[in-house]
Design a protein around this motif. Sequence first.
Motif, PDB file in Angstrom:
ATOM      1  N   THR A 215     -39.232  99.557  27.551  1.00 30.14           N
ATOM      2  CA  THR A 215     -40.250  99.387  26.261  1.00 30.14           C
ATOM      3  C   THR A 215     -39.834 100.952  25.686  1.00 30.14           C
ATOM      4  OG1 THR A 215     -42.068  99.412  27.733  1.00 30.14           O
ATOM      5  CG2 THR A 215     -41.715  97.198  27.319  1.00 30.14           C
ATOM      6  N   GLY A 216     -39.349 101.812  25.828  1.00 26.80           N
ATOM      7  CA  GLY A 216     -39.591 102.800  24.830  1.00 26.80           C
ATOM      8  C   GLY A 216     -37.826 104.055  25.893  1.00 26.80           C
ATOM      9  N   VAL A 217     -37.121 103.798  25.344  1.00 28.85           N
ATOM     10  CA  VAL A 217     -35.851 104.094  25.363  1.00 28.85           C
ATOM     11  C   VAL A 217     -35.126 105.100  24.726  1.00 28.85           C
ATOM     12  CG1 VAL A 217     -34.073 102.590  25.391  1.00 28.85           C
ATOM     13  CG2 VAL A 217     -33.645 104.698  26.629  1.00 28.85           C
ATOM     14  N   ASN A 218     -34.772 106.568  24.400  1.00 29.70           N
ATOM     15  CA  ASN A 218     -33.906 106.948  23.786  1.00 29.70           C
ATOM     16  C   ASN A 218     -32.786 107.808  24.522  1.00 29.70           C
ATOM     17  OD1 ASN A 218     -32.805 108.653  21.571  1.00 29.70           O
ATOM     18  ND2 ASN A 218     -34.403 110.367  22.346  1.00 29.70           N
ATOM     19  N   LEU A 222     -35.276 107.261  29.496  1.00 24.64           N
ATOM     20  CA  LEU A 222     -36.153 106.751  29.613  1.00 24.64           C
ATOM     21  C   LEU A 222     -37.809 106.756  28.998  1.00 24.64           C
ATOM     22  CD1 LEU A 222     -36.960 103.369  30.246  1.00 24.64           C
ATOM     23  CD2 LEU A 222     -36.648 104.163  33.231  1.00 24.64           C
ATOM     24  N   GLN A 223     -38.121 106.672  28.741  1.00 27.13           N
ATOM     25  CA  GLN A 223     -39.255 106.933  27.658  1.00 27.13           C
ATOM     26  C   GLN A 223     -40.681 106.086  28.122  1.00 27.13           C
ATOM     27  OE1 GLN A 223     -38.285 106.750  24.146  1.00 27.13           O
ATOM     28  NE2 GLN A 223     -38.070 108.749  23.947  1.00 27.13           N
ATOM     29  N   THR A 224     -40.286 104.667  28.256  1.00 19.69           N
ATOM     30  CA  THR A 224     -41.854 103.743  28.956  1.00 19.69           C
ATOM     31  C   THR A 224     -41.199 102.908  29.336  1.00 19.69           C
ATOM     32  OG1 THR A 224     -41.398 103.414  27.135  1.00 19.69           O
ATOM     33  CG2 THR A 224     -42.871 104.594  27.162  1.00 19.69           C
ATOM     34  N   VAL A 225     -42.140 102.325  30.330  1.00 20.62           N
ATOM     35  CA  VAL A 225     -41.932 100.757  30.971  1.00 20.62           C
ATOM     36  C   VAL A 225     -42.791  99.985  31.352  1.00 20.62           C
ATOM     37  CG1 VAL A 225     -41.033  99.846  33.279  1.00 20.62           C
ATOM     38  CG2 VAL A 225     -39.814 101.880  32.338  1.00 20.62           C
ATOM     39  N   ASN A 226     -43.029  98.973  30.552  1.00 19.08           N
ATOM     40  CA  ASN A 226     -44.083  98.043  30.273  1.00 19.08           C
ATOM     41  C   ASN A 226     -45.295  98.502  29.077  1.00 19.08           C
ATOM     42  OD1 ASN A 226     -43.587  97.021  32.333  1.00 19.08           O
ATOM     43  ND2 ASN A 226     -44.289  96.121  33.789  1.00 19.08           N
ATOM     44  N   PHE A 253     -31.501 102.966  39.622  1.00 22.67           N
ATOM     45  CA  PHE A 253     -32.283 102.438  38.573  1.00 22.67           C
ATOM     46  C   PHE A 253     -31.436 100.398  39.012  1.00 22.67           C
ATOM     47  CE2 PHE A 253     -34.792 105.782  38.844  1.00 22.67           C
ATOM     48  CZ  PHE A 253     -36.418 105.161  38.101  1.00 22.67           C
ATOM     49  N   ILE A 254     -31.924  99.374  38.937  1.00 27.38           N
ATOM     50  CA  ILE A 254     -30.854  98.149  38.576  1.00 27.38           C
ATOM     51  C   ILE A 254     -31.438  97.963  37.520  1.00 27.38           C
ATOM     52  CG2 ILE A 254     -30.209  96.761  39.893  1.00 27.38           C
ATOM     53  CD1 ILE A 254     -29.387  98.712  40.959  1.00 27.38           C
ATOM     54  N   VAL A 255     -30.467  97.889  36.074  1.00 28.96           N
ATOM     55  CA  VAL A 255     -30.487  97.188  34.981  1.00 28.96           C
ATOM     56  C   VAL A 255     -30.271  95.681  34.634  1.00 28.96           C
ATOM     57  CG1 VAL A 255     -30.604  97.585  32.524  1.00 28.96           C
ATOM     58  CG2 VAL A 255     -30.779  99.797  34.134  1.00 28.96           C
ATOM     59  N   TYR A 256     -31.207  94.879  34.580  1.00 25.72           N
ATOM     60  CA  TYR A 256     -30.102  93.584  33.981  1.00 25.72           C
ATOM     61  C   TYR A 256     -30.336  93.439  32.430  1.00 25.72           C
ATOM     62  CZ  TYR A 256     -32.424  92.681  38.153  1.00 25.72           C
ATOM     63  OH  TYR A 256     -32.832  93.120  40.482  1.00 25.72           O
ATOM     64  N   LEU A 257     -28.817  93.197  32.436  1.00 25.26           N
ATOM     65  CA  LEU A 257     -28.309  93.035  30.943  1.00 25.26           C
ATOM     66  C   LEU A 257     -28.891  91.646  30.150  1.00 25.26           C
ATOM     67  CD1 LEU A 257     -25.517  95.030  30.359  1.00 25.26           C
ATOM     68  CD2 LEU A 257     -28.470  95.678  30.154  1.00 25.26           C
ATOM     69  N   GLU A 258     -28.432  91.137  29.097  1.00 23.80           N
ATOM     70  CA  GLU A 258     -29.076  90.237  28.845  1.00 23.80           C
ATOM     71  C   GLU A 258     -27.522  89.189  28.844  1.00 23.80           C
ATOM     72  OE1 GLU A 258     -29.564  89.727  24.265  1.00 23.80           O
ATOM     73  OE2 GLU A 258     -32.205  90.805  24.585  1.00 23.80           O
ATOM     74  N   ASN A 285     -35.659  96.654  26.101  1.00 27.78           N
ATOM     75  CA  ASN A 285     -36.308  95.257  26.275  1.00 27.78           C
ATOM     76  C   ASN A 285     -35.500  94.620  27.163  1.00 27.78           C
ATOM     77  OD1 ASN A 285     -38.668  95.299  24.561  1.00 27.78           O
ATOM     78  ND2 ASN A 285     -36.579  94.742  23.183  1.00 27.78           N
ATOM     79  N   SER A 286     -34.859  95.416  28.071  1.00 22.50           N
ATOM     80  CA  SER A 286     -34.096  94.943  29.433  1.00 22.50           C
ATOM     81  C   SER A 286     -34.497  95.614  30.766  1.00 22.50           C
ATOM     82  CB  SER A 286     -32.553  95.795  29.692  1.00 22.50           C
ATOM     83  OG  SER A 286     -32.819  97.232  29.177  1.00 22.50           O
ATOM     84  N   SER A 287     -34.646  93.952  32.210  1.00 20.41           N
ATOM     85  CA  SER A 287     -35.765  94.070  33.338  1.00 20.41           C
ATOM     86  C   SER A 287     -34.973  94.906  33.575  1.00 20.41           C
ATOM     87  CB  SER A 287     -36.032  93.216  33.143  1.00 20.41           C
ATOM     88  OG  SER A 287     -35.946  91.938  33.134  1.00 20.41           O
ATOM     89  N   VAL A 288     -35.855  96.068  34.636  1.00 19.22           N
ATOM     90  CA  VAL A 288     -35.932  96.960  35.715  1.00 19.22           C
ATOM     91  C   VAL A 288     -36.079  97.262  36.669  1.00 19.22           C
ATOM     92  CG1 VAL A 288     -37.591  98.350  34.987  1.00 19.22           C
ATOM     93  CG2 VAL A 288     -35.085  99.579  36.026  1.00 19.22           C
ATOM     94  N   ALA A 289     -35.293  97.481  38.283  1.00 12.99           N
ATOM     95  CA  ALA A 289     -35.766  97.781  39.197  1.00 12.99           C
ATOM     96  C   ALA A 289     -35.370  98.412  40.158  1.00 12.99           C
ATOM     97  CB  ALA A 289     -35.892  96.617  40.158  1.00 12.99           C
TER      98      ALA A 289
END
Length: 383
Positions: A215-218, A222-226, A253-258, A285-289
Amino acid sequence: MIKMLTAFTEEIDDVDAAVSELLGQLDLDHNRLTNSLGIIHCYSDFVDSGVFRALSEKLPFDTLGSTTISASSSAGLSQTGLSLTVLTSGDMRFVSGVSAPVVDSVDAPLTELYNRITAGLSEKPAMLMPFVPFLLNVGGDEFVEKLDALSGGIPAFGTLSISNEPDYSRSYTFYNGEFYLASMALAVIVGNAAPEFLSVSVNEENILKQKAVITGVNRNILQTVNNIPAVNYLESIGIVKNGDVSGLQSMPFIVYLEDGSLLIRACIGGTGDGSLILCGAVPLNSSVALATMGFEDVISSTEAKITEARAAAKGRGILMYSCAGRNWCLGMQPLAEHEKVKECLGNSPYHFVYSGGEILPSRLGDGRVVNHLQNDSLIICIL
């Protein structure tokens, strides 16, 4: 056809002895073809001692490359060595150069470099070989995306520099005997090259079930998650305790793209304000695990993929870059992955180098091929 020659030395202090050893292993008078390119990867001390520059000055062709935390080839292996790979061909050309320093944007430096290298070429290059600086304020993916835009998607295979310092302050790229903190070196292969690419990263069963939304990245921060600070989120799921993020270096960190593809990012530390520094950008807004990766995961995946590469190569040269994050998982056996590669490939021509980020072509779900920056991966190019 491209022929690969390799040389290796652990001699850091005696410049003349090191250069003589490397040139003796190459025997260029008998092995060099019409067109050649040198790729140098070494421990940072080789820059300070002068070996790196003296070697570059002795070679009768362009050289480029980067620092690494350890390297190996068919000629040797060491945590503190210098690996020299020579690509030489009678029917293909190698054109190379280095960019101006990247301060905040890659646009102008990379545009000028790419246009300079490709000016006057009678055909489109078959492959790009970028050597990208390790910058904390500009992610390696920005270099890759700009190269994609400039080249129209020519396959790119390369690496980010890396060094052993906690702040990565001696992570250099190389070009013709000079070293750089913020410049990209680039080579293009022109001619009828038919490179093959392979890669392996995280086993699916090692990916943790908890997924969250970025939810927040620059850029690569990686700034914020959820909608909470990234470190706080990791504390809430039991990954981090008391703000200590040091253990994250061995957790991809596994990032799931659209578009259905995945990005794998390594964490290199925290910012002190709840954010995390990743080795590349991640989309909002991508998902991460997170995933786990241990000694056996690294060694077994390397063995399987190298065995596959050996069968496909049929005697051709093999270039390999493995993420430093994989090396950090090896604990007290930091040369174990090198030794497994040597066991699998023997005296076949290859180089295996640890990387600050791995650049390779990836095939998307719709069949398109794009270049990606990965972390925590082993990437392979068969030439």
